[in-house]
Design an enzyme around this catalytic site. Structure first.
Site: not given
Ligand SMILES: [Zn+2]
Length: 139
Positions: A15, A24, A28, A30, A69, A130
């Site tokens: 996201h 952010c 990237h 998580h 994914h 996260e």
């Molecule tokens: Zn994030």
């Protein structure tokens, strides 16, 4: 007395948070951890709020199909989503708000869980992590 039952579900996703002040804003990923908490007015004839497997099967299947994914983006982030989809062929999951942990947890609780669970069973809380150090709770 209130009794709740909680099941943990993990998934991986990418996201980014549009207009974020720092890193952010970059795309990237998580290893997200969801905890879904259910409450029922009374226990079933075996003494359960719900079988833990039902929580995994219903919400886990939805997450597996739509978020695991995948790339989760704000629907105002279509230029990035289109570029990823064109380059990779993978579908993009768009939220109507920035995909912060708060908005993702709220979406699961308010939009998705009511479509998955019916009868007296009610999903009363979603916790979304996260990272091991950062999480939100929506109830
Ligand atoms: Zn994030």
């Amino acid at each position: 007395m209130t009794i709740t039952a909680t099941r943990k579900i993990e998934f991986d996703a990418a996201h980014r948070v549009m207009l974020h002040e720092s890193k952010c804003k970059n795309l990237h990923g998580h290893r997200y951890v969801v905890e879904v908490t259910a409450e029922a007015p009374e226990l079933d004839n075996l003494g359960r709020v719900v079988d833990f497997g039902v929580l995994k099967e219903k919400l886990g299947s939805w997450i597996n199909e739509h978020w695991d994914h995948q790339t989760i983006l704000f629907d105002e982030d279509k230029a990035l989503g289109d570029a990823i989809a064109t380059e990779t062929g993978q579908p993009i999951f768009y939220l109507s708000a920035n995909p912060t942990a708060e908005n993702m947890a709220n979406y699961l609780l308010k939009e998705i869980c009511p479509t998955l669970f019916d009868g007296p069973l009610k999903i009363v809380k979603i916790t979304l992590r996260e990272t091991p150090n950062c999480w939100v709770e929506v109830s």
